[in-house]
Design a protein around this motif. Structure first.
Motif, PDB file in Angstrom:
ATOM      1  N   ASP A 114       0.826  -1.209   0.000  1.00  0.00           N
ATOM      2  CA  ASP A 114       0.000   0.000   0.000  1.00  0.00           C
ATOM      3  C   ASP A 114       0.862   1.263   0.000  1.00  0.00           C
ATOM      4  OD1 ASP A 114      -2.520   0.964  -0.221  1.00  0.00           O
ATOM      5  OD2 ASP A 114      -3.197   0.365   1.766  1.00  0.00           O
ATOM      6  N   GLU A 115       0.581   2.160  -0.953  1.00  0.00           N
ATOM      7  CA  GLU A 115       1.299   3.427  -1.097  1.00  0.00           C
ATOM      8  C   GLU A 115       2.812   3.192  -1.213  1.00  0.00           C
ATOM      9  OE1 GLU A 115      -1.058   6.998   0.648  1.00  0.00           O
ATOM     10  OE2 GLU A 115      -0.758   5.598   2.292  1.00  0.00           O
ATOM     11  N   ILE A 116       3.160   2.397  -2.210  1.00  0.00           N
ATOM     12  CA  ILE A 116       4.550   1.968  -2.403  1.00  0.00           C
ATOM     13  C   ILE A 116       5.491   3.147  -2.616  1.00  0.00           C
ATOM     14  CG2 ILE A 116       4.202   1.600  -4.889  1.00  0.00           C
ATOM     15  CD1 ILE A 116       6.148  -0.733  -4.723  1.00  0.00           C
ATOM     16  N   ASN A 117       4.956   4.269  -3.124  1.00  0.00           N
ATOM     17  CA  ASN A 117       5.835   5.417  -3.385  1.00  0.00           C
ATOM     18  C   ASN A 117       6.081   6.278  -2.136  1.00  0.00           C
ATOM     19  OD1 ASN A 117       3.136   6.176  -3.496  1.00  0.00           O
ATOM     20  ND2 ASN A 117       3.454   7.792  -4.999  1.00  0.00           N
ATOM     21  N   ARG A 118       5.659   5.783  -0.971  1.00  0.00           N
ATOM     22  CA  ARG A 118       5.906   6.536   0.267  1.00  0.00           C
ATOM     23  C   ARG A 118       7.147   6.031   1.004  1.00  0.00           C
ATOM     24  NH1 ARG A 118       2.908  10.346   1.807  1.00  0.00           N
ATOM     25  NH2 ARG A 118       0.747  10.581   1.136  1.00  0.00           N
ATOM     26  N   THR A 119       7.777   4.981   0.494  1.00  0.00           N
ATOM     27  CA  THR A 119       8.909   4.400   1.219  1.00  0.00           C
ATOM     28  C   THR A 119      10.215   4.666   0.465  1.00  0.00           C
ATOM     29  OG1 THR A 119       9.407   2.445   2.556  1.00  0.00           O
ATOM     30  CG2 THR A 119       9.033   2.068   0.219  1.00  0.00           C
ATOM     31  N   PRO A 120      11.337   4.772   1.178  1.00  0.00           N
ATOM     32  CA  PRO A 120      12.607   5.110   0.521  1.00  0.00           C
ATOM     33  C   PRO A 120      13.093   4.001  -0.431  1.00  0.00           C
ATOM     34  CG  PRO A 120      12.742   5.459   2.901  1.00  0.00           C
ATOM     35  CD  PRO A 120      11.474   4.712   2.650  1.00  0.00           C
ATOM     36  N   PRO A 121      14.013   4.348  -1.336  1.00  0.00           N
ATOM     37  CA  PRO A 121      14.501   3.399  -2.343  1.00  0.00           C
ATOM     38  C   PRO A 121      15.045   2.096  -1.773  1.00  0.00           C
ATOM     39  CG  PRO A 121      15.221   5.623  -2.887  1.00  0.00           C
ATOM     40  CD  PRO A 121      14.552   5.707  -1.550  1.00  0.00           C
ATOM     41  N   LYS A 122      15.676   2.126  -0.602  1.00  0.00           N
ATOM     42  CA  LYS A 122      16.267   0.909  -0.034  1.00  0.00           C
ATOM     43  C   LYS A 122      15.196  -0.143   0.240  1.00  0.00           C
ATOM     44  CE  LYS A 122      19.753  -0.512   3.300  1.00  0.00           C
ATOM     45  NZ  LYS A 122      20.644  -0.108   4.402  1.00  0.00           N
ATOM     46  N   THR A 123      14.052   0.304   0.759  1.00  0.00           N
ATOM     47  CA  THR A 123      12.955  -0.634   1.029  1.00  0.00           C
ATOM     48  C   THR A 123      12.271  -1.038  -0.271  1.00  0.00           C
ATOM     49  OG1 THR A 123      12.655   0.465   3.165  1.00  0.00           O
ATOM     50  CG2 THR A 123      10.880  -0.985   2.436  1.00  0.00           C
ATOM     51  N   GLN A 124      12.154  -0.088  -1.207  1.00  0.00           N
ATOM     52  CA  GLN A 124      11.587  -0.426  -2.527  1.00  0.00           C
ATOM     53  C   GLN A 124      12.418  -1.514  -3.195  1.00  0.00           C
ATOM     54  OE1 GLN A 124      11.314   3.176  -4.831  1.00  0.00           O
ATOM     55  NE2 GLN A 124       9.703   4.063  -3.587  1.00  0.00           N
ATOM     56  N   SER A 125      13.754  -1.441  -3.047  1.00  0.00           N
ATOM     57  CA  SER A 125      14.613  -2.430  -3.700  1.00  0.00           C
ATOM     58  C   SER A 125      14.477  -3.807  -3.059  1.00  0.00           C
ATOM     59  CB  SER A 125      16.074  -1.973  -3.690  1.00  0.00           C
ATOM     60  OG  SER A 125      16.568  -1.925  -2.372  1.00  0.00           O
ATOM     61  N   ALA A 126      14.165  -3.852  -1.759  1.00  0.00           N
ATOM     62  CA  ALA A 126      13.943  -5.145  -1.097  1.00  0.00           C
ATOM     63  C   ALA A 126      12.699  -5.815  -1.682  1.00  0.00           C
ATOM     64  CB  ALA A 126      13.778  -4.950   0.409  1.00  0.00           C
ATOM     65  N   LEU A 127      11.679  -5.006  -1.951  1.00  0.00           N
ATOM     66  CA  LEU A 127      10.467  -5.540  -2.579  1.00  0.00           C
ATOM     67  C   LEU A 127      10.767  -5.964  -4.012  1.00  0.00           C
ATOM     68  CD1 LEU A 127       7.405  -6.077  -2.438  1.00  0.00           C
ATOM     69  CD2 LEU A 127       7.046  -3.762  -3.282  1.00  0.00           C
ATOM     70  N   LEU A 128      11.659  -5.208  -4.670  1.00  0.00           N
ATOM     71  CA  LEU A 128      12.019  -5.505  -6.060  1.00  0.00           C
ATOM     72  C   LEU A 128      12.605  -6.911  -6.186  1.00  0.00           C
ATOM     73  CD1 LEU A 128      12.250  -4.311  -8.903  1.00  0.00           C
ATOM     74  CD2 LEU A 128      14.515  -3.483  -8.299  1.00  0.00           C
ATOM     75  N   GLU A 129      13.499  -7.280  -5.260  1.00  0.00           N
ATOM     76  CA  GLU A 129      14.081  -8.636  -5.305  1.00  0.00           C
ATOM     77  C   GLU A 129      12.992  -9.689  -5.134  1.00  0.00           C
ATOM     78  OE1 GLU A 129      17.300 -11.629  -3.144  1.00  0.00           O
ATOM     79  OE2 GLU A 129      16.588  -9.861  -2.064  1.00  0.00           O
ATOM     80  N   ALA A 130      12.081  -9.427  -4.194  1.00  0.00           N
ATOM     81  CA  ALA A 130      10.990 -10.377  -3.955  1.00  0.00           C
ATOM     82  C   ALA A 130      10.124 -10.539  -5.202  1.00  0.00           C
ATOM     83  CB  ALA A 130      10.140  -9.910  -2.774  1.00  0.00           C
ATOM     84  N   MET A 131       9.835  -9.415  -5.882  1.00  0.00           N
ATOM     85  CA  MET A 131       8.983  -9.455  -7.062  1.00  0.00           C
ATOM     86  C   MET A 131       9.656 -10.167  -8.233  1.00  0.00           C
ATOM     87  SD  MET A 131       7.556  -5.551  -6.907  1.00  0.00           S
ATOM     88  CE  MET A 131       7.044  -5.493  -8.610  1.00  0.00           C
ATOM     89  N   GLN A 132      10.928  -9.840  -8.447  1.00  0.00           N
ATOM     90  CA  GLN A 132      11.614 -10.345  -9.627  1.00  0.00           C
ATOM     91  C   GLN A 132      12.134 -11.769  -9.434  1.00  0.00           C
ATOM     92  OE1 GLN A 132      11.505  -8.891 -12.386  1.00  0.00           O
ATOM     93  NE2 GLN A 132      12.838 -10.223 -13.593  1.00  0.00           N
ATOM     94  N   GLU A 133      12.777 -12.013  -8.287  1.00  0.00           N
ATOM     95  CA  GLU A 133      13.435 -13.301  -8.064  1.00  0.00           C
ATOM     96  C   GLU A 133      12.569 -14.296  -7.304  1.00  0.00           C
ATOM     97  OE1 GLU A 133      16.201 -13.430  -9.599  1.00  0.00           O
ATOM     98  OE2 GLU A 133      16.492 -11.279  -9.917  1.00  0.00           O
ATOM     99  N   ARG A 134      11.426 -13.840  -6.772  1.00  0.00           N
ATOM    100  CA  ARG A 134      10.569 -14.694  -5.937  1.00  0.00           C
ATOM    101  C   ARG A 134      11.358 -15.264  -4.748  1.00  0.00           C
ATOM    102  NH1 ARG A 134       7.340 -13.128  -9.689  1.00  0.00           N
ATOM    103  NH2 ARG A 134       5.390 -14.177 -10.145  1.00  0.00           N
ATOM    104  N   GLN A 135      12.249 -14.415  -4.200  1.00  0.00           N
ATOM    105  CA  GLN A 135      13.055 -14.816  -3.050  1.00  0.00           C
ATOM    106  C   GLN A 135      13.492 -13.560  -2.305  1.00  0.00           C
ATOM    107  OE1 GLN A 135      16.313 -16.753  -5.111  1.00  0.00           O
ATOM    108  NE2 GLN A 135      17.578 -14.899  -5.011  1.00  0.00           N
ATOM    109  N   VAL A 136      13.935 -13.736  -1.049  1.00  0.00           N
ATOM    110  CA  VAL A 136      14.498 -12.623  -0.288  1.00  0.00           C
ATOM    111  C   VAL A 136      15.822 -13.064   0.324  1.00  0.00           C
ATOM    112  CG1 VAL A 136      12.291 -11.522   0.260  1.00  0.00           C
ATOM    113  CG2 VAL A 136      13.228 -13.220   1.818  1.00  0.00           C
ATOM    114  N   SER A 137      16.731 -12.104   0.477  1.00  0.00           N
ATOM    115  CA  SER A 137      18.028 -12.381   1.102  1.00  0.00           C
ATOM    116  C   SER A 137      18.085 -11.636   2.428  1.00  0.00           C
ATOM    117  CB  SER A 137      19.167 -11.922   0.199  1.00  0.00           C
ATOM    118  OG  SER A 137      19.086 -12.576  -1.052  1.00  0.00           O
ATOM    119  N   VAL A 138      18.224 -12.402   3.516  1.00  0.00           N
ATOM    120  CA  VAL A 138      18.308 -11.810   4.856  1.00  0.00           C
ATOM    121  C   VAL A 138      19.520 -12.402   5.559  1.00  0.00           C
ATOM    122  CG1 VAL A 138      17.144 -11.488   7.074  1.00  0.00           C
ATOM    123  CG2 VAL A 138      15.798 -11.562   4.976  1.00  0.00           C
ATOM    124  N   GLU A 139      20.395 -11.518   6.065  1.00  0.00           N
ATOM    125  CA  GLU A 139      21.604 -11.946   6.788  1.00  0.00           C
ATOM    126  C   GLU A 139      22.408 -12.969   5.979  1.00  0.00           C
ATOM    127  OE1 GLU A 139      22.443 -10.626   9.693  1.00  0.00           O
ATOM    128  OE2 GLU A 139      20.607  -9.490  10.022  1.00  0.00           O
TER     129      GLU A 139
END
Length: 334
Positions: A114-139
């Motif tokens: 919700d309201e994706i353009n309200r968050t800074p680029p760093k958080t947008q890029s975390a969502l980008l990996e999830a959308m494109q790669e269907r995976q997330v990298s943590v630690e």
């Protein structure tokens, strides 16, 4: 998840109609827009809903999640949202003395960003990996997201204060960008009348599919035939956006893929085993507008990506629609 059992195209069409009927019990008078949202989901992608507040974006996302039988989470994007708030984080468990991964809202079936353009680029890029790669990298550990996984993101196109416009690269990751628009007076009264009859705020939409059923319908989309002439039409449309006099940057080959992939999904919804030029034309604006960047000096003249796409639709010759030969569709489910 195992590969879903193949289903006939006729059954897939019936199921998509039932899903749209179910969602329409909550979202009034937006059949064509809802059809486009479902097209994006069946094509395996993510959809950006860019519209003013209060026009049913959140309701549509929740209703699709219920009708498709998918787990649903909503992430409210704010300027202080961190990537870990989205992806999850390693948390120290005092009882065991070990770090345990606590998954974030992206570990779901349908995520409303919700309201994706309200968050800074760093958080947008975390969502980008999830959308494109269907995976997330943590630690340093990569974790796969559940299948199916789709993002319906919303953005308010009017407010500029406190917003971070999505960069072209991220816009490009959205298969389609849509706008619902205001309802007619009759539709608006229908919304109010239904609320009065319900005697409560929340709405529940009947479940039509489940995760496995959605994957089966998505696999049926792969059986839709694309005639060479229709494929070349899509390629020429996208190429024309790059050569247009108002374009700084035209749509990339990802735009062509989006057009064709979504056209196949739309053909299933409309009950056909093959794509016709009208499918491509219907999807040109949702699939290409956000992929075209106009020259900065033309902003004062209100030149837009939509204007470029409208212009090329008028320029590129439309091939004659013809049913594919039996040979072309041989071996495909009915």
């Amino acid at each position: 998840m195992n590969h879903p059992s193949p289903i006939p195209l006729s059954e897939a069409t019936a199921l998509t109609a039932a899903v749209l009927d179910a969602v329409e019990t909550a979202v009034v008078g937006k059949r064509s827009s809802l059809e486009m949202v479902l097209t994006g989901i069946l094509a395996g992608g993510h959809v950006l809903l860019e519209d003013l507040p209060g026009l049913g974006k959140t309701l549509a996302a929740r209703s699709f999640a219920q009708a498709l039988g998918l787990p649903f989470t909503r992430a409210q994007f704010t300027p202080d949202l961190l990537p870990a708030d989205l992806t999850g984080a390693e948390v120290f468990d005092q009882r065991t003395g070990e770090f345990v991964f606590r998954p974030g809202p992206v570990f779901t079936g349908l995520l409303l960003a919700d309201e994706i353009n309200r968050t800074p680029p760093k958080t947008q890029s975390a969502l980008l990996e999830a959308m494109q790669e269907r995976q997330v990298s943590v630690e340093g550990t990569t974790r796969k997201l559940p299948q199916p996984f789709h993002v319906l993101a919303t953005a308010n196109p009017v407010e500029h204060e406190g917003t971070y416009p999505l960069p072209e690269a991220q816009l490009d990751r959205f298969l389609l960008r849509l706008s619902f628009g205001y309802p007619t007076a009759e539709q608006e009264w229908d919304v109010v009348a239904r609320r009065i009859d319900r005697r409560r705020e929340e709405q529940v939409v009947p479940e039509v599919l489940d995760a496995e059923g959605l994957l089966a319908v998505q696999s049926a989309v792969e059986d839709v035939h694309v005639e060479d002439s229709v494929g070349h039409y899509a390629v020429e449309l996208v190429a024309a956006t790059r050569e247009h006099q108002h374009s700084l940057v035209g749509a990339s080959p990802r735009g062509t893929l989006a057009l064709i992939t979504c056209a196949r999904a739309l053909a299933v919804i409309r009950g056909r085993s093959y794509v016709v030029p009208e499918d491509v034309k219907a999807l040109a604006h949702p699939a290409l507008d956000h992929r075209v960047t106009v020259k900065p000096e033309l902003w004062l003249q209100n030149a837009t990506g939509a204007g470029v796409v409208e212009s090329v639709l008028g320029q590129v010759a439309v091939p004659a629609a013809a049913e594919p030969t039996e040979q072309a569709t041989a071996g495909r489910p009915a």
